[in-house]
Design a protein around this motif. Structure first.
Motif, PDB file in Angstrom:
ATOM      1  N   ARG A   7      33.013  39.593  35.481  1.00 13.57           N
ATOM      2  CA  ARG A   7      33.619  40.659  34.714  1.00 13.57           C
ATOM      3  C   ARG A   7      33.844  40.221  33.278  1.00 13.57           C
ATOM      4  O   ARG A   7      34.497  39.220  33.031  1.00 13.57           O
ATOM      5  N   ASP A 303      37.499  48.439  43.164  1.00 12.57           N
ATOM      6  CA  ASP A 303      37.238  48.870  41.783  1.00 12.57           C
ATOM      7  C   ASP A 303      36.955  50.364  41.767  1.00 12.57           C
ATOM      8  O   ASP A 303      35.819  50.807  41.582  1.00 12.57           O
ATOM      9  N   GLY A 325      42.207  43.664  36.649  1.00 14.60           N
ATOM     10  CA  GLY A 325      41.881  44.913  35.981  1.00 14.60           C
ATOM     11  C   GLY A 325      42.640  45.190  34.708  1.00 14.60           C
ATOM     12  O   GLY A 325      42.638  46.312  34.209  1.00 14.60           O
ATOM     13  N   VAL A 331      34.830  47.369  34.919  1.00 13.54           N
ATOM     14  CA  VAL A 331      35.563  47.854  36.097  1.00 13.54           C
ATOM     15  C   VAL A 331      37.048  47.513  35.996  1.00 13.54           C
ATOM     16  O   VAL A 331      37.733  47.449  37.008  1.00 13.54           O
TER      17      VAL A 331
END
Length: 481
Positions: A7, A303, A325, A331
């Motif tokens: 990510r 997600d 997150g 995401v």
């Protein structure tokens, strides 16, 4: 869970190349430049401090630091992380945020459910303690000077009132038993002997009132025993029971919903095929309990922006805690979801390592959300920085007294952020532990506390503020109730 390597921004958010080099380039002493770090930026705007002034909108009040190869979000400068909320101010903001809601209604709680709560009413004695004259020792109740004739029947705890004594009489008595009327003293078992005729003699001088606990020696009915705001410990429970209580009026535990985010998380078995074990789901509920909260639900959402929106919108908890997150990857849905919900962003990014991308938002009038980073130690940092002060205020718990200890070893510093480093306490020193990276729990699992290392690092022997961990501060059996 560990770092979401795929990510954008999650790992880079914790420590970019420039910051990593800053920790190792210091000559000789191994700590920050001149022990003081780099100069910090000037006074930040209200947005820069992370104090919300209305609904969160994209780019408003946010302080995300782009990672390697990542473009800033709209409204963000490349050095936005320099304007994140300072660590002490973030903790104060969290504590202050919880004071903004209405007064929480006290509840009546059975004694066996009150451990760890805070008294909402003074604890007043409902009876004299003791409620009658009692024996402090096993032995004989005696009247007048000896030797004494010993009655056949004895006086036992929990039995009816014994017959009065006359001078020259004695009766066997147990600890806690009611004293017969006209008793002069209690003669301890080890201080008496009987002769061939069965008469009792004292081998020591007997004084009037010896080893008798008179009625109301500890308190009289109506006396205030403990004030409002007292933390209910095992000793408080014992005192309350002795004073006649079956229930206590206390501040209720704040209710917390935990939302564990991420498609890559497993709940059982070994990591495989790019999937990793969720470490925060098992860790957070008991830790929150130790901070005075009650975990209402633990939900694993993955997600899914719509599912996250629905979970936050429908939550009736006092606090929502999310994991992961909070950065700006494809995401990372926490910021956009809070924006759609019209949440008020109070803290967005904190000058602390690990855990920089943590956040605090007011989602409803009496509800807040703490967004923890996904890396485990970074999540612990967020828990102690934002969740602990907020929950402490909601639960009406007293703030712990700050204290410091000298460090046994030097600790590398971040140029402009506070570092939280696991330590063990050895005598009058704190010993820094290895395995203190954002994704590691090995260090904190062995730790007694976290050292608050200022920007620039700390020298050997430097006095450093410590944050006790719950199990070290009060014991597993007391804290994890």
């Amino acid at each position: 869970m560990i770092a979401r390597g795929a990510r954008a921004g999650e790992d880079a958010e914790e420590l970019d190349v420039e910051e990593a080099l800053a920790l190792v380039k210091e000559p000789g002493n191994g700590i920050g430049p001149a022990h003081g770090g780099l100069p910090t930026s000037g006074p930040a705007s209200p947005q820069g401090h992370g104090i919300g002034h209305g609904p969160l909108t994209p780019g408003h009040g946010t302080m995300h630091s782009p990672g390697l190869g990542e473009s800033p979000r709209p409204g963000h400068s490349p050095d936005a992380h320099h304007h994140a909320t300072p660590w002490p101010q973030a903790r104060e903001t969290a504590a202050r945020a919880a004071r903004g809601g209405g007064r929480r209604t006290p509840v009546s709680v059975p004694l066996d459910a009150a451990l760890g709560l805070v008294l909402a009413e003074p604890l007043a004695a409902l009876t004299d303690l003791p409620s009658f004259d009692t024996s402090a020792m096993d032995g004989w109740a005696v009247a007048g000077p000896g030797p004494w004739d010993v009655r056949e029947e004895g006086a036992l705890a929990g039995h009816a009132r014994p017959e009065p004594l006359t001078d020259g009489e004695a009766v066997r008595i147990a600890t806690g038993a009611r004293i017969p009327q006209d008793t002069t003293a209690v003669l301890r078992s080890e201080h008496g002997r009987t002769d061939a005729k069965g008469r009792l003699h004292s081998i020591r001088e007997v004084s009037h009132g010896q080893d008798i606990r008179p009625r109301a020696q500890e308190c009289r009915s109506g006396d205030q025993l403990l004030p409002v705001g007292t933390l209910v410990t095992p000793a408080v429970l014992g005192l309350a029971a002795a004073a006649g209580y079956d229930t206590l009026t206390a501040v209720p535990r704040p209710r917390v919903d935990v939302l564990v985010l991420g498609d890559e998380l497993l709940t059982t078995g070994l990591p495989h095929d790019g999937l990793i074990r969720d470490a925060l789901g098992p860790m957070l509920p008991p830790w929150l309990r130790a901070l005075g909260a009650e975990t209402a639900t633990v939900r694993r959402i993955g997600d899914d922006a719509k599912a996250l929106h629905k979970a936050i919108d429908r939550s009736e908890a006092d606090l929502i805690v999310t994991t992961g997150g909070t950065a700006s990857g494809p995401v990372d849905h926490v910021h956009p979801t809070l924006s759609r919900l019209g949440a008020e962003l109070l803290v967005d990014g904190v000058k602390v390592r690990p855990g920089h991308p943590m956040l605090l938002a007011r989602t409803k009038e009496n509800q807040h959300l703490v967004g923890l980073p996904g890396n485990p130690l970074a999540a612990v940092s967020g828990l102690l920085t934002l969740a602990e002060p907020l929950l402490r205020t909601l639960a009406a718990r007293p703030a712990p007294e700050p204290y410091t200890l000298p460090l046994k070893d030097a600790v590398h510093g971040h140029p402009y952020d506070t570092r939280l480093v696991p330590v063990v306490l050895r005598g009058d020193h704190a010993v820094p532990l290895h395995y203190n990276g954002p994704a590691m729990l090995r260090g904190v699992a062995a730790a007694d506390a976290l050292a608050v290392v200022p920007p620039g690092g700390a020298r050997v022997g430097q006095e450093t503020e410590l944050l006790d961990l719950p199990w070290a501060a009060a014991g597993i059996g007391v804290c994890f109730t």
